[in-house]
Design a protein around this motif. Sequence first.
Motif, PDB file in Angstrom:
ATOM      1  N   GLN A   1      23.554  28.721 -24.252  1.00  0.00           N
ATOM      2  CA  GLN A   1      22.273  29.481 -23.344  1.00  0.00           C
ATOM      3  C   GLN A   1      22.502  28.917 -21.753  1.00  0.00           C
ATOM      4  OE1 GLN A   1      18.392  28.224 -24.598  1.00  0.00           O
ATOM      5  NE2 GLN A   1      17.582  29.063 -23.078  1.00  0.00           N
TER       6      GLN A   1
ATOM      7  N   THR B   1      30.212  27.683 -28.955  1.00  0.00           N
ATOM      8  CA  THR B   1      30.560  26.784 -27.937  1.00  0.00           C
ATOM      9  C   THR B   1      29.446  26.318 -26.898  1.00  0.00           C
ATOM     10  OG1 THR B   1      30.824  28.737 -26.466  1.00  0.00           O
ATOM     11  CG2 THR B   1      32.642  28.439 -27.448  1.00  0.00           C
TER      12      THR B   1
ATOM     13  N   PHE C   1      32.874  25.373 -34.629  1.00  0.00           N
ATOM     14  CA  PHE C   1      31.847  25.073 -33.658  1.00  0.00           C
ATOM     15  C   PHE C   1      32.185  23.709 -32.806  1.00  0.00           C
ATOM     16  CE2 PHE C   1      28.400  21.794 -33.089  1.00  0.00           C
ATOM     17  CZ  PHE C   1      27.476  22.743 -32.571  1.00  0.00           C
ATOM     18  N   THR C   2      31.897  24.015 -31.505  1.00  0.00           N
ATOM     19  CA  THR C   2      31.970  22.706 -30.660  1.00  0.00           C
ATOM     20  C   THR C   2      30.717  22.384 -29.940  1.00  0.00           C
ATOM     21  OG1 THR C   2      34.289  23.280 -30.046  1.00  0.00           O
ATOM     22  CG2 THR C   2      33.028  21.724 -28.623  1.00  0.00           C
ATOM     23  N   GLY C   3      30.186  21.279 -30.292  1.00  0.00           N
ATOM     24  CA  GLY C   3      28.854  20.622 -29.811  1.00  0.00           C
ATOM     25  C   GLY C   3      28.441  19.615 -30.434  1.00  0.00           C
ATOM     26  N   SER C   4      27.278  19.263 -30.635  1.00  0.00           N
ATOM     27  CA  SER C   4      26.865  17.813 -30.800  1.00  0.00           C
ATOM     28  C   SER C   4      26.908  17.699 -32.577  1.00  0.00           C
ATOM     29  CB  SER C   4      25.138  17.888 -30.391  1.00  0.00           C
ATOM     30  OG  SER C   4      24.369  18.919 -31.392  1.00  0.00           O
TER      31      SER C   4
ATOM     32  N   GLU D   1      26.114   8.725 -27.288  1.00  0.00           N
ATOM     33  CA  GLU D   1      26.775   9.132 -26.161  1.00  0.00           C
ATOM     34  C   GLU D   1      26.206   9.462 -24.877  1.00  0.00           C
ATOM     35  OE1 GLU D   1      27.831  13.457 -27.564  1.00  0.00           O
ATOM     36  OE2 GLU D   1      29.787  13.130 -26.631  1.00  0.00           O
TER      37      GLU D   1
ATOM     38  N   PHE E   1      43.901  18.658 -30.430  1.00  0.00           N
ATOM     39  CA  PHE E   1      42.750  17.963 -30.167  1.00  0.00           C
ATOM     40  C   PHE E   1      41.927  18.048 -31.482  1.00  0.00           C
ATOM     41  CE2 PHE E   1      38.542  17.608 -28.275  1.00  0.00           C
ATOM     42  CZ  PHE E   1      38.782  17.133 -26.815  1.00  0.00           C
TER      43      PHE E   1
ATOM     44  N   TRP F   1      27.746  23.953 -23.247  1.00  0.00           N
ATOM     45  CA  TRP F   1      27.884  24.170 -21.981  1.00  0.00           C
ATOM     46  C   TRP F   1      28.704  23.337 -21.196  1.00  0.00           C
ATOM     47  CZ3 TRP F   1      26.982  19.505 -19.752  1.00  0.00           C
ATOM     48  CH2 TRP F   1      26.310  18.767 -20.549  1.00  0.00           C
TER      49      TRP F   1
ATOM     50  N   LYS G   1      29.189  33.047 -29.637  1.00  0.00           N
ATOM     51  CA  LYS G   1      27.785  32.738 -28.948  1.00  0.00           C
ATOM     52  C   LYS G   1      28.184  31.380 -28.251  1.00  0.00           C
ATOM     53  CE  LYS G   1      24.704  30.361 -29.241  1.00  0.00           C
ATOM     54  NZ  LYS G   1      24.250  29.598 -28.130  1.00  0.00           N
TER      55      LYS G   1
ATOM     56  N   CYS H   1      33.159  15.301 -24.026  1.00  0.00           N
ATOM     57  CA  CYS H   1      33.171  14.556 -25.427  1.00  0.00           C
ATOM     58  C   CYS H   1      34.335  13.652 -25.193  1.00  0.00           C
ATOM     59  CB  CYS H   1      33.506  15.858 -26.477  1.00  0.00           C
ATOM     60  SG  CYS H   1      34.692  16.726 -26.120  1.00  0.00           S
TER      61      CYS H   1
ATOM     62  N   GLU I   1      34.242  20.404 -33.824  1.00  0.00           N
ATOM     63  CA  GLU I   1      34.446  19.572 -32.727  1.00  0.00           C
ATOM     64  C   GLU I   1      33.160  18.974 -32.265  1.00  0.00           C
ATOM     65  OE1 GLU I   1      37.503  18.914 -31.729  1.00  0.00           O
ATOM     66  OE2 GLU I   1      38.877  20.382 -32.646  1.00  0.00           O
ATOM     67  N   LEU I   2      33.029  17.785 -32.595  1.00  0.00           N
ATOM     68  CA  LEU I   2      31.475  17.223 -32.493  1.00  0.00           C
ATOM     69  C   LEU I   2      31.520  16.361 -31.193  1.00  0.00           C
ATOM     70  CD1 LEU I   2      30.550  17.403 -36.181  1.00  0.00           C
ATOM     71  CD2 LEU I   2      30.387  19.113 -34.437  1.00  0.00           C
TER      72      LEU I   2
ATOM     73  N   ARG J   1      40.092  28.014 -26.397  1.00  0.00           N
ATOM     74  CA  ARG J   1      40.829  27.024 -27.686  1.00  0.00           C
ATOM     75  C   ARG J   1      40.187  27.785 -28.714  1.00  0.00           C
ATOM     76  NH1 ARG J   1      39.366  20.770 -26.901  1.00  0.00           N
ATOM     77  NH2 ARG J   1      37.471  20.978 -28.040  1.00  0.00           N
TER      78      ARG J   1
HETATM   79  P1  NAP Z   1      24.653  21.557 -28.907  1.00  0.00           P
HETATM   80  O1  NAP Z   1      23.309  21.215 -28.553  1.00  0.00           O
HETATM   81  O2  NAP Z   1      25.121  21.114 -30.311  1.00  0.00           O
HETATM   82  O3  NAP Z   1      25.084  23.163 -28.710  1.00  0.00           O
HETATM   83  C1  NAP Z   1      26.290  23.472 -28.677  1.00  0.00           C
HETATM   84  C2  NAP Z   1      26.076  25.147 -29.345  1.00  0.00           C
HETATM   85  O4  NAP Z   1      25.500  25.428 -30.286  1.00  0.00           O
HETATM   86  C3  NAP Z   1      25.507  26.025 -28.132  1.00  0.00           C
HETATM   87  O5  NAP Z   1      25.966  27.156 -28.010  1.00  0.00           O
HETATM   88  C4  NAP Z   1      24.079  26.013 -28.783  1.00  0.00           C
HETATM   89  O6  NAP Z   1      23.265  27.076 -28.547  1.00  0.00           O
HETATM   90  C5  NAP Z   1      24.602  26.212 -30.235  1.00  0.00           C
HETATM   91  N1  NAP Z   1      23.428  25.673 -31.357  1.00  0.00           N
HETATM   92  C6  NAP Z   1      22.249  24.915 -31.032  1.00  0.00           C
HETATM   93  N2  NAP Z   1      21.550  24.574 -32.009  1.00  0.00           N
HETATM   94  C7  NAP Z   1      22.081  25.607 -33.079  1.00  0.00           C
HETATM   95  C8  NAP Z   1      21.883  25.927 -34.348  1.00  0.00           C
HETATM   96  N3  NAP Z   1      20.875  25.379 -34.843  1.00  0.00           N
HETATM   97  N4  NAP Z   1      22.646  26.776 -35.006  1.00  0.00           N
HETATM   98  C9  NAP Z   1      23.597  27.357 -34.374  1.00  0.00           C
HETATM   99  N5  NAP Z   1      23.850  27.133 -33.023  1.00  0.00           N
HETATM  100  C10 NAP Z   1      23.386  26.193 -32.468  1.00  0.00           C
HETATM  101  O7  NAP Z   1      25.602  20.660 -28.092  1.00  0.00           O
HETATM  102  P2  NAP Z   1      25.616  20.882 -26.355  1.00  0.00           P
HETATM  103  O8  NAP Z   1      24.797  19.964 -25.892  1.00  0.00           O
HETATM  104  O9  NAP Z   1      25.883  22.263 -26.052  1.00  0.00           O
HETATM  105  O10 NAP Z   1      27.058  20.146 -26.113  1.00  0.00           O
HETATM  106  C11 NAP Z   1      27.283  18.962 -25.935  1.00  0.00           C
HETATM  107  C12 NAP Z   1      28.045  18.152 -27.160  1.00  0.00           C
HETATM  108  O11 NAP Z   1      29.164  18.749 -27.525  1.00  0.00           O
HETATM  109  C13 NAP Z   1      28.278  16.846 -27.053  1.00  0.00           C
HETATM  110  O12 NAP Z   1      27.827  15.909 -28.148  1.00  0.00           O
HETATM  111  C14 NAP Z   1      29.810  16.623 -26.980  1.00  0.00           C
HETATM  112  O13 NAP Z   1      30.420  15.580 -27.004  1.00  0.00           O
HETATM  113  C15 NAP Z   1      30.177  18.044 -27.728  1.00  0.00           C
HETATM  114  N6  NAP Z   1      31.410  18.298 -27.371  1.00  0.00           N
HETATM  115  C16 NAP Z   1      32.299  18.235 -28.329  1.00  0.00           C
HETATM  116  C17 NAP Z   1      33.783  18.694 -28.069  1.00  0.00           C
HETATM  117  C18 NAP Z   1      34.935  18.375 -28.772  1.00  0.00           C
HETATM  118  O14 NAP Z   1      35.743  19.110 -28.858  1.00  0.00           O
HETATM  119  N7  NAP Z   1      34.657  17.328 -29.887  1.00  0.00           N
HETATM  120  C19 NAP Z   1      33.903  19.232 -26.740  1.00  0.00           C
HETATM  121  C20 NAP Z   1      32.862  19.596 -25.900  1.00  0.00           C
HETATM  122  C21 NAP Z   1      31.424  19.033 -26.140  1.00  0.00           C
HETATM  123  P3  NAP Z   1      22.076  26.982 -27.195  1.00  0.00           P
HETATM  124  O15 NAP Z   1      22.991  26.444 -25.995  1.00  0.00           O
HETATM  125  O16 NAP Z   1      21.411  28.068 -27.199  1.00  0.00           O
HETATM  126  O17 NAP Z   1      21.474  25.885 -27.353  1.00  0.00           O
END
Ligand code: NAP
Length: 486
Positions: free
Chosen positions: A185, A156, A234-237, A389, A455, A158, A182, A292, A258-259, A167
């Motif tokens: 951080q 997830t 996974f939700t993140g970048s 973004e 979603f 931050w 996980k 996002c 979910e990116l 969710r």
């Molecule tokens: P992120 O850098 O991709 O990090 C997300 C999660 O992945 C964190 O727990 C992170 O850990 C972990 N992570 C990072 N590198 C990893 C790797 N190589 N292997 C496994 N896990 C890894 O994203 P963020 O900056 O936290 O979140 C912002 C992004 O999330 C934006 O792009 C946003 O649009 C997207 N987002 C999407 C949605 C959706 O539903 N589509 C919802 C919310 C956010 P660390 O914290 O330790 O780096």
Amino acid sequence: MSDQSAVVKAAPKGIYVAGEWRDASGGGSFAVEDPGTGKPLCEVADGQADDARSALDAAVDAQADWAATPPRERAEILRRAWQLMTDRADDLALLMTLEMGKSRAESKSEVTYAAEFFRWFSEEAVRIEGRYAQNPAGGSRLLTMKQPVGPCLLITPWNFPLAMGTRKIGPAIAAGCTMIVKPAQLTPLSMLQLTDVLAEAGLPPGVLNVVPSSSAAKTVGPLMSDPRLRKVSFTGSTPVGKSLMEQASKNLLRVSMELGGNAPFLVFGDADIDAAVEGAVVAKMRNNGESCVAANRFHVAGEVAVEFTARLAERLGAMKVGHGAEEGTQVGPLIDADQRDKVGELVDDAVGKGARVVTGGSAVEGDGYFFTPTVLSNVPREARILTEEVFGPVAPVTAFGSEEEALALANNTEFGLVAYVFTQDLRRALRVAEGLQTGMVGLNTGLVSNAAAPFGGVKASGFGREGGTEGIEEYLSTKYVAVSLS
Ligand code: NAP
């Protein structure tokens, strides 16, 4: 201040495996900071690959019993967790504000939204169904049943420290899956507090295991190559999502992604401008713009562009910026210095290429990572802010001439999470909604998030759906039994 220290002190700081809190295997910890002051709040156990492996061991050991637990029992645990979250919403919200920055009012809304996933999936847990059909050729029967996919890794971000967890956790519990979470951080405390809530609600040991870590890739990497893991959500970048997809191919894991997003906000000439401005404030400013689904590109019909821009600037310019825990704050700090600097860079790039600053436009000097709510007009097509973004409180506005042009501008992005459309013409609304390359559309509203709705995105925004009746399917696999009656 005492409230603040008390919620931080009360939050667990360890690694949660097999129903017990423990220190990290290497004994290390990392600091969690308050982005409103730039100062540390506390230390949290720094999980390592060995901790992640122990968490997977626990999840694997618990899987069979958990899958066999009656759906009603799983549902009632979720329902109790919803109730506990609701009862403790103020403390959960304050903790979230301290580690993530958003105002207490916004944090409280997130707690409610996050808890709703538990209530919704408590209702879905008892409606997992299969089917029984006659073979079209006659003679035999087709039986299908849904079964949990097995141990899941849930990662997830931050920006919504609770809701992005519930969710995934809600449907996983409902479906009968065990899991390793996980958290990000930068914001692990909300998830660690939630873990206590779920334990109190009666979740058996091993079903949920939580591993905070300062080295995500090293910690979860070994899990991705362990054949006992069956799914990653996974939700993140987008770049991290792509890397996890590659790793997931090794053991052909089930994957939900979910990116990132870069939502267009279209205002047509026939729109109700009051509603469009209201919707724009919500779609842009929710979560300080660090969402996002934040509206990031405002494409407005030429005949209403000047009025819309002026009124949006008036609203954003009047918002109170401050520490999220202060009374009356509407816009808190950005998550860290990097994020604040990136927002500044995108604004400077647009202005350098000819955009005009209508309000805001700069970071706030002093402690914490604040950026003033900003509206830019006349943003040129080549400005980076129209394709990257921004993840901050900046609204770039451009004017369009025709519906075709508006749709082309909206779809001119690698992302496809959500789009917002304001028009009072029903035929246009449906035409445009059908033509948008996104997983979601907000029609005359700036808010789409709802636990009862699916979603998710298309294109570089990923795939899979969270929430709605679709959400539980991500955690179920269908087994087909061919039944001979002869
Ligand atoms: P992120 O850098 O991709 O990090 C997300 C999660 O992945 C964190 O727990 C992170 O850990 C972990 N992570 C990072 N590198 C990893 C790797 N190589 N292997 C496994 N896990 C890894 O994203 P963020 O900056 O936290 O979140 C912002 C992004 O999330 C934006 O792009 C946003 O649009 C997207 N987002 C999407 C949605 C959706 O539903 N589509 C919802 C919310 C956010 P660390 O914290 O330790 O780096």
